[in-house]
Write an enzyme that holds these catalytic residues in place. Structure first.
Site, PDB file in Angstrom:
ATOM      1  N   ASP A  10     -67.856   2.257  -2.832  1.00 48.62           N
ATOM      2  CA  ASP A  10     -66.670   1.922  -2.039  1.00 48.62           C
ATOM      3  C   ASP A  10     -65.995   0.724  -2.701  1.00 48.62           C
ATOM      4  O   ASP A  10     -66.635  -0.299  -2.941  1.00 48.62           O
ATOM      5  CB  ASP A  10     -67.140   1.567  -0.617  1.00 48.62           C
ATOM      6  CG  ASP A  10     -65.986   1.271   0.309  1.00 48.62           C
ATOM      7  OD1 ASP A  10     -64.900   0.861  -0.146  1.00 48.62           O
ATOM      8  OD2 ASP A  10     -66.190   1.425   1.528  1.00 48.62           O
ATOM      9  N   GLY A  32     -56.938   6.683   3.395  1.00 49.20           N
ATOM     10  CA  GLY A  32     -57.701   6.638   2.140  1.00 49.20           C
ATOM     11  C   GLY A  32     -58.115   5.243   1.747  1.00 49.20           C
ATOM     12  O   GLY A  32     -58.503   4.415   2.574  1.00 49.20           O
ATOM     13  N   VAL A  33     -58.006   4.990   0.463  1.00 47.39           N
ATOM     14  CA  VAL A  33     -58.435   3.705  -0.084  1.00 47.39           C
ATOM     15  C   VAL A  33     -57.549   2.568   0.468  1.00 47.39           C
ATOM     16  O   VAL A  33     -58.040   1.461   0.742  1.00 47.39           O
ATOM     17  CB  VAL A  33     -58.434   3.824  -1.624  1.00 47.39           C
ATOM     18  CG1 VAL A  33     -57.211   3.364  -2.258  1.00 47.39           C
ATOM     19  CG2 VAL A  33     -59.607   3.150  -2.221  1.00 47.39           C
ATOM     20  N   ASP A  34     -56.310   2.838   0.670  1.00 52.96           N
ATOM     21  CA  ASP A  34     -55.362   1.844   1.200  1.00 52.96           C
ATOM     22  C   ASP A  34     -55.805   1.379   2.597  1.00 52.96           C
ATOM     23  O   ASP A  34     -55.874   0.167   2.880  1.00 52.96           O
ATOM     24  CB  ASP A  34     -53.977   2.516   1.253  1.00 52.96           C
ATOM     25  CG  ASP A  34     -52.827   1.556   1.427  1.00 52.96           C
ATOM     26  OD1 ASP A  34     -53.047   0.336   1.363  1.00 52.96           O
ATOM     27  OD2 ASP A  34     -51.685   2.050   1.605  1.00 52.96           O
ATOM     28  N   SER A 117     -53.952   8.288  -7.008  1.00 56.40           N
ATOM     29  CA  SER A 117     -53.205   9.553  -6.814  1.00 56.40           C
ATOM     30  C   SER A 117     -54.063  10.792  -6.603  1.00 56.40           C
ATOM     31  O   SER A 117     -53.508  11.877  -6.388  1.00 56.40           O
ATOM     32  CB  SER A 117     -52.228   9.841  -7.970  1.00 56.40           C
ATOM     33  OG  SER A 117     -51.044   9.092  -7.828  1.00 56.40           O
ATOM     34  N   TYR A 121     -52.291  12.246  -2.601  1.00 56.70           N
ATOM     35  CA  TYR A 121     -51.206  12.561  -3.544  1.00 56.70           C
ATOM     36  C   TYR A 121     -51.537  13.742  -4.471  1.00 56.70           C
ATOM     37  O   TYR A 121     -50.705  14.125  -5.292  1.00 56.70           O
ATOM     38  CB  TYR A 121     -50.810  11.318  -4.333  1.00 56.70           C
ATOM     39  CG  TYR A 121     -49.973  10.323  -3.548  1.00 56.70           C
ATOM     40  CD1 TYR A 121     -49.558  10.578  -2.242  1.00 56.70           C
ATOM     41  CD2 TYR A 121     -49.572   9.115  -4.134  1.00 56.70           C
ATOM     42  CE1 TYR A 121     -48.793   9.667  -1.530  1.00 56.70           C
ATOM     43  CE2 TYR A 121     -48.792   8.201  -3.427  1.00 56.70           C
ATOM     44  CZ  TYR A 121     -48.407   8.472  -2.129  1.00 56.70           C
ATOM     45  OH  TYR A 121     -47.637   7.570  -1.442  1.00 56.70           O
TER      46      TYR A 121
HETATM   47  N1  AR6 Z   1     -63.371   3.396  -2.324  1.00 55.25           N
HETATM   48  C1  AR6 Z   1     -63.140   4.069  -3.485  1.00 55.25           C
HETATM   49  N2  AR6 Z   1     -62.452   5.212  -3.555  1.00 55.25           N
HETATM   50  C2  AR6 Z   1     -61.972   5.717  -2.397  1.00 55.25           C
HETATM   51  C3  AR6 Z   1     -62.162   5.093  -1.144  1.00 55.25           C
HETATM   52  C4  AR6 Z   1     -62.903   3.880  -1.138  1.00 55.25           C
HETATM   53  N3  AR6 Z   1     -63.132   3.198  -0.012  1.00 55.25           N
HETATM   54  N4  AR6 Z   1     -61.548   5.845  -0.183  1.00 55.25           N
HETATM   55  C5  AR6 Z   1     -60.998   6.911  -0.822  1.00 55.25           C
HETATM   56  N5  AR6 Z   1     -61.265   6.836  -2.147  1.00 55.25           N
HETATM   57  P1  AR6 Z   1     -56.139   8.166  -1.706  1.00 55.25           P
HETATM   58  P2  AR6 Z   1     -53.661   8.511  -3.284  1.00 55.25           P
HETATM   59  C6  AR6 Z   1     -60.837   7.748  -3.234  1.00 55.25           C
HETATM   60  O1  AR6 Z   1     -55.758   9.299  -0.815  1.00 55.25           O
HETATM   61  O2  AR6 Z   1     -54.021   9.912  -3.617  1.00 55.25           O
HETATM   62  C7  AR6 Z   1     -52.664   6.407   1.340  1.00 55.25           C
HETATM   63  O3  AR6 Z   1     -52.364   6.798   2.655  1.00 55.25           O
HETATM   64  C8  AR6 Z   1     -60.492   9.169  -2.859  1.00 55.25           C
HETATM   65  O4  AR6 Z   1     -61.647   9.970  -2.831  1.00 55.25           O
HETATM   66  O5  AR6 Z   1     -56.689   6.934  -1.065  1.00 55.25           O
HETATM   67  O6  AR6 Z   1     -53.164   7.613  -4.384  1.00 55.25           O
HETATM   68  C9  AR6 Z   1     -51.592   5.487   0.754  1.00 55.25           C
HETATM   69  O7  AR6 Z   1     -51.002   4.654   1.724  1.00 55.25           O
HETATM   70  C10 AR6 Z   1     -59.557   9.572  -3.985  1.00 55.25           C
HETATM   71  O8  AR6 Z   1     -60.312  10.035  -5.112  1.00 55.25           O
HETATM   72  O9  AR6 Z   1     -54.870   7.674  -2.612  1.00 55.25           O
HETATM   73  C11 AR6 Z   1     -50.615   6.463   0.184  1.00 55.25           C
HETATM   74  O10 AR6 Z   1     -49.712   6.917   1.170  1.00 55.25           O
HETATM   75  C12 AR6 Z   1     -58.905   8.263  -4.398  1.00 55.25           C
HETATM   76  O11 AR6 Z   1     -59.631   7.230  -3.736  1.00 55.25           O
HETATM   77  C13 AR6 Z   1     -51.477   7.604  -0.283  1.00 55.25           C
HETATM   78  O12 AR6 Z   1     -52.667   7.557   0.521  1.00 55.25           O
HETATM   79  C14 AR6 Z   1     -57.445   8.135  -4.012  1.00 55.25           C
HETATM   80  O13 AR6 Z   1     -57.187   8.741  -2.748  1.00 55.25           O
HETATM   81  C15 AR6 Z   1     -51.897   7.434  -1.719  1.00 55.25           C
HETATM   82  O14 AR6 Z   1     -52.585   8.587  -2.132  1.00 55.25           O
END
Ligand code: AR6
Length: 171
Positions: A10, A32-34, A117, A121
């Site tokens: 994480d 997600g990560v955000d 992404s 995304y």
């Molecule tokens: N630690 C590491 N990786 C993670 C975590 C974590 N805690 N949580 C998710 N991932 P995403 P995007 C991975 O959707 O595609 C948000 O709502 C996950 O498995 O977080 O760039 C933003 O506000 C995936 O492989 O980001 C934007 O609106 C990766 O992180 C939108 O999502 C990215 O998934 C951005 O979408």
């Protein structure tokens, strides 16, 4: 010395100087990560993000980390995948370049990235991992100060894609 590392975990718990957030153009949080980063950092992060006025896709902005172990957060906005014909590869590469420019400006020498992404995304994971690794190698080829660039993979599939990308680009 290999300065690129790959771990499963994480991103919010990483003990590095900066973690990278996969944000959206508002910089006002999301899922997600955000969402995970904002939850751990606390409301002070959202308050600072409100002062920034957003961030265009392909660029990056820096804030403090507040309650995160990392003192800095670098927010970048990756491209939404639309099939690859809308410059998605170049925009994703630009995210990495923008983060690296901020590292140099702020003298940050350790950083952790999520797979930008590849979640909401929908950017194909293996393709995104290839871009992440090639932009990182290009940067490290001209920068001698940065000590560690860590790719934090949320699951085993993610980790496998990064390990394959890394082995495929070894000279
Ligand atoms: N630690 C590491 N990786 C993670 C975590 C974590 N805690 N949580 C998710 N991932 P995403 P995007 C991975 O959707 O595609 C948000 O709502 C996950 O498995 O977080 O760039 C933003 O506000 C995936 O492989 O980001 C934007 O609106 C990766 O992180 C939108 O999502 C990215 O998934 C951005 O979408």
């Amino acid at each position: 010395m290999e300065r690129i590392s790959i771990v499963q975990g994480d991103i919010t718990g990483q003990q590095v100087q900066a973690i990278v957030n996969a944000a959206n153009e508002s910089l006002l949080g999301g899922g997600g990560v955000d969402g995970a980063i904002h939850r751990t950092a606390g409301p002070e992060l959202l308050a600072e993000c409100r002062t920034l006025g957003g961030c265009p896709t392909g660029e990056a902005r820096i804030t403090k980390g507040y309650h995160l172990p990392a003192p800095w957060v670098i927010h970048t906005v990756g491209p939404v995948w639309h099939g690859g014909g809308r410059g998605e590869d170049e925009v994703l590469a630009s995210c990495y370049q923008s983060v690296y420019a901020l590292l140099e400006q702020h003298g940050i020498v350790t950083v952790a990235f999520p797979a930008i992404s590849t979640g909401v995304y929908r950017f194909p994971l293996e393709r995104a991992a290839g871009i992440a690794v090639s932009e990182t190698r290009r940067f490290l080829g001209r920068n001698q100060s940065v000590q560690e660039i860590r790719f934090v993979c949320f699951d085993a599939g993610n980790e496998a894609a990064y390990r394959q990308a890394l082995s495929g680009t070894l000279i």
